[in-house]
Motif scaffolding. Structure first.
Motif, PDB file in Angstrom:
ATOM      1  N   THR A   7      11.296   5.290 -23.287  1.00 40.38           N
ATOM      2  CA  THR A   7      10.726   5.500 -22.029  1.00 40.38           C
ATOM      3  C   THR A   7      11.740   5.021 -20.875  1.00 40.38           C
ATOM      4  O   THR A   7      12.475   3.990 -21.178  1.00 40.38           O
ATOM      5  CB  THR A   7       9.435   5.057 -21.805  1.00 40.38           C
ATOM      6  OG1 THR A   7       9.544   3.539 -21.624  1.00 40.38           O
ATOM      7  CG2 THR A   7       8.535   5.627 -22.699  1.00 40.38           C
ATOM      8  N   GLU A   9      10.941   3.311 -18.242  1.00 37.34           N
ATOM      9  CA  GLU A   9      10.548   1.931 -18.052  1.00 37.34           C
ATOM     10  C   GLU A   9      11.019   0.977 -19.245  1.00 37.34           C
ATOM     11  O   GLU A   9      11.593   0.095 -18.779  1.00 37.34           O
ATOM     12  CB  GLU A   9       9.014   1.821 -18.293  1.00 37.34           C
ATOM     13  CG  GLU A   9       8.524   0.253 -17.874  1.00 37.34           C
ATOM     14  CD  GLU A   9       7.090   0.044 -17.631  1.00 37.34           C
ATOM     15  OE1 GLU A   9       6.547   0.500 -16.513  1.00 37.34           O
ATOM     16  OE2 GLU A   9       6.404  -0.091 -18.765  1.00 37.34           O
ATOM     17  N   ASP A  10      11.211   1.526 -20.377  1.00 35.33           N
ATOM     18  CA  ASP A  10      11.685   0.554 -21.536  1.00 35.33           C
ATOM     19  C   ASP A  10      13.061   0.442 -21.558  1.00 35.33           C
ATOM     20  O   ASP A  10      13.784  -0.842 -21.601  1.00 35.33           O
ATOM     21  CB  ASP A  10      11.155   1.080 -22.691  1.00 35.33           C
ATOM     22  CG  ASP A  10       9.925   0.963 -23.210  1.00 35.33           C
ATOM     23  OD1 ASP A  10       9.243   0.284 -22.495  1.00 35.33           O
ATOM     24  OD2 ASP A  10       9.238   1.472 -24.271  1.00 35.33           O
ATOM     25  N   SER A 166      10.784   9.702 -10.959  1.00 30.01           N
ATOM     26  CA  SER A 166       9.900   8.253 -11.071  1.00 30.01           C
ATOM     27  C   SER A 166      10.267   7.309 -10.147  1.00 30.01           C
ATOM     28  O   SER A 166       9.436   6.578  -9.792  1.00 30.01           O
ATOM     29  CB  SER A 166      10.544   7.729 -12.579  1.00 30.01           C
ATOM     30  OG  SER A 166       9.934   8.802 -13.586  1.00 30.01           O
ATOM     31  N   PHE A 172       4.941   4.470 -10.207  1.00 27.31           N
ATOM     32  CA  PHE A 172       6.109   3.927 -11.164  1.00 27.31           C
ATOM     33  C   PHE A 172       6.532   2.473 -10.942  1.00 27.31           C
ATOM     34  O   PHE A 172       6.327   1.877 -11.791  1.00 27.31           O
ATOM     35  CB  PHE A 172       7.175   5.217 -11.185  1.00 27.31           C
ATOM     36  CG  PHE A 172       8.217   4.412 -12.220  1.00 27.31           C
ATOM     37  CD1 PHE A 172       8.313   4.981 -13.565  1.00 27.31           C
ATOM     38  CD2 PHE A 172       9.356   3.605 -11.690  1.00 27.31           C
ATOM     39  CE1 PHE A 172       9.084   4.619 -14.653  1.00 27.31           C
ATOM     40  CE2 PHE A 172      10.164   3.154 -12.657  1.00 27.31           C
ATOM     41  CZ  PHE A 172      10.298   3.556 -14.004  1.00 27.31           C
ATOM     42  N   ASN A 175       3.814   0.012 -11.615  1.00 26.80           N
ATOM     43  CA  ASN A 175       3.569  -0.207 -13.061  1.00 26.80           C
ATOM     44  C   ASN A 175       4.958  -1.029 -13.630  1.00 26.80           C
ATOM     45  O   ASN A 175       4.533  -1.982 -14.546  1.00 26.80           O
ATOM     46  CB  ASN A 175       3.723   1.263 -13.860  1.00 26.80           C
ATOM     47  CG  ASN A 175       2.023   1.881 -14.008  1.00 26.80           C
ATOM     48  OD1 ASN A 175       1.081   1.122 -13.844  1.00 26.80           O
ATOM     49  ND2 ASN A 175       1.820   3.062 -13.828  1.00 26.80           N
ATOM     50  N   LEU A 176       5.908  -0.735 -13.482  1.00 25.75           N
ATOM     51  CA  LEU A 176       6.920  -1.474 -13.513  1.00 25.75           C
ATOM     52  C   LEU A 176       6.933  -3.030 -13.269  1.00 25.75           C
ATOM     53  O   LEU A 176       7.077  -3.709 -14.106  1.00 25.75           O
ATOM     54  CB  LEU A 176       8.487  -0.971 -13.047  1.00 25.75           C
ATOM     55  CG  LEU A 176       9.499  -1.660 -13.159  1.00 25.75           C
ATOM     56  CD1 LEU A 176       9.993  -1.505 -14.823  1.00 25.75           C
ATOM     57  CD2 LEU A 176      10.796  -0.879 -12.471  1.00 25.75           C
ATOM     58  N   THR A 179       4.363  -4.272 -15.650  1.00 26.57           N
ATOM     59  CA  THR A 179       4.819  -4.804 -16.810  1.00 26.57           C
ATOM     60  C   THR A 179       5.880  -6.090 -16.898  1.00 26.57           C
ATOM     61  O   THR A 179       5.644  -6.814 -17.853  1.00 26.57           O
ATOM     62  CB  THR A 179       5.642  -3.415 -17.538  1.00 26.57           C
ATOM     63  OG1 THR A 179       4.788  -2.405 -17.526  1.00 26.57           O
ATOM     64  CG2 THR A 179       6.108  -3.505 -18.782  1.00 26.57           C
TER      65      THR A 179
END
Ligand SMILES: Nc1ncnc2c1ncn2[C@@H]1O[C@H](COP(=O)(O)OP(=O)(O)O)[C@@H](O)[C@H]1O
Ligand SMILES: [Mg+2]
Length: 432
Positions: A7, A9-10, A166, A172, A175-176, A179
């Protein structure tokens, strides 16, 4: 194809991993154990995201020319350089995969120390590069001006449509942040600065509750495996009192911290896990239930060579077939089961349980002392006394008169009822 199974994000986390690995190496590359006191507060990773550009820059030492020509800008590992440094990089693909996923006009600049500061840049136009006919997939290195401090700066322009949408989404970015706050909690706690669009990410402070009746377990051992050794540290117990109701709290789900965490060389690769990956619902170990909320378990694997860690290629899960991981499972199960038993017992002795739970203090995970297993109170269930409800009807005037006789005209009907019952009881039955 390499960009498909990861993804966006990853991908960003992969770039952060590289910076963190760089900083860790500058500090001398010690194993990242709970007891370690490394100070990362001189290191900064700044990320800027917008609809049309991505930028990450760090002051973590940079990529040297040797690393660049031998490894960083080629595909696959040409030799064994830099493999044994307690890093989390292992496949030699993270950076390329991340930038290709984002966009098609890329520039990487590195400034490193080598008798003074030296720099190079690597411009990549992905479409031209893919269209090359000579099948020489290496990238060209060009000379560049020095960055202010040794480090790496990556800028991606011409973002892909999905990436662009995104990066312009507040959800987004939120969320980042969440995380990063959680997955780099151990680095942020050591002072590392990670900022997104100029705002630093606040790290999650992992806390356990300690009291007369409660203490987390903490174990530590070394597992000898083929090719080296892996240090395993485990810590589990109560992080918060169990919930009053066992209905899942919908609002809290996103902030849900309960469950198991798996850490590889300092990076949290599995977080708040409640699935079979960390054992729930396997080997006579029940499935997760909201009743078990409040439990946090942490299992940390540290190895000089990242390839010995129970990591998957995306670094966002554990390889359940790994021997070191399988050997850690029974101790994880013991801790989880002790907590499950406690949450069952406490239902029969709630007032006592709540009283004991209130007599605890949050402590940081580094303050947890070694203890074979989790300490939890053994609660004695009190016999439940069968109750009766009395209800009868009398004229209002008579209740008022009785209230007045009791000396308070404002007594409720219930007060009058209870008092008259108690009077009759002591006169006719006597004291208990
Ligand atoms: N920000 C950085 N700081 C220092 N070195 C870096 C940085 N980014 C990448 N590198 C170097 O480039 C190499 C390749 O990175 P990557 O493609 O992510 O593969 P891996 O991390 O699996 O080795 C790293 O091993 C490291 O030597
Ligand atoms: Mg990497």
């Amino acid at each position: 194809m390499i960009t498909r199974d990861i993804t966006l994000e990853d991908c960003i986390l992969d770039l952060i991993d590289n910076s963190v690995d760089g900083a860790w190496q500058l500090l001398g590359g010690a194993p990242m154990s709970l007891d370690d006191n490394s100070d990362l507060s001189n290191y900064c990773i700044r990320i800027s995201l917008s609809e049309d550009q991505f930028e990450i820059r760090d002051n973590c030492g940079g990529i040297t020319l040797d690393e660049a020509s031998e490894y960083a800008f080629t595909f696959g590992r040409k030799d064994e350089v830099g493999e044994e440094d307690y890093s989390i990089g292992v496949y030699g693909i993270g950076m390329k995969r991340a930038i290709f996923k984002m966009g098609s006009e890329i520039q990487i600049t590195s400034t490193y120390k080598d008798n003074g500061k030296k720099s190079f840049k690597v411009p990549i136009d992905v479409n031209n590069w893919l269209a090359k006919e000579d099948r020489n997939w290496d990238f060209d290195l060009e000379s560049a001006d020095n960055l202010t401090e040794p480090g790496v700066r990556i800028v991606v322009n011409k973002l892909n449509e999905d990436t662009s949408s995104s990066f312009s989404s507040p959800a987004f970015i939120q969320n980042l942040r969440r995380t990063i706050s959680r997955d780099y909690a151990l680095h942020l706690a050591r002072g590392l600065v990670v900022s997104i669009n100029n705002e630093p990410v606040v790290g999650w402070q992992i806390r356990m509750l300690l009291g007369d009746a409660f203490a987390p377990m903490r174990q530590d051992y070394v597992e000898i495996v083929d090719g080296g050794s892996v240090r395993v540290e485990m810590l589990a117990g109560m992080a918060a009192a169990p919930p009053e109701s066992s209905e899942p709290d919908v609002d809290d789900r996103r902030e849900d911290r309960n469950g198991w965490y798996v850490v590889c060389n300092g990076r949290i690769v599995v977080a708040a896990d409640k699935t079979s990956i960390t054992g729930w619902g396997t080997d006579g170990w029940p499935q997760w239930h909201p009743q078990y909320s409040g439990f946090i378990g942490l299992v940390m694997f540290t190895a000089q060579a990242a390839k010995l860690l129970p990591l998957t290629t995306t670094k966002r899960s554990v390889d359940s077939s790994s021997g070191v991981y399988r050997k850690a499972k029974p101790a994880m199960r013991e801790a989880s089961k002790a907590w499950i038993a406690y949450t069952n017992e406490r239902k029969q002795a709630l007032p006592e349980a709540r009283r004991l739970e209130a007599h605890t203090q949050p402590i940081s995970i580094r303050e947890v002392t070694r203890r074979e297993s989790v300490s939890l109170p053994s609660l004695i269930a009190r016999p439940v006394i069968p109750m009766a409800n009395i209800s009868y009807t009398v004229s209002r005037d008579r209740v008022r008169l009785l209230a007045q006789a009791y000396g308070n005209i404002n007594f409720s009907y219930k007060d009058v009822g209870v008092r008259s019952f108690e009077d009759a009881y002591s006169e006719l039955v006597g004291d208990e």
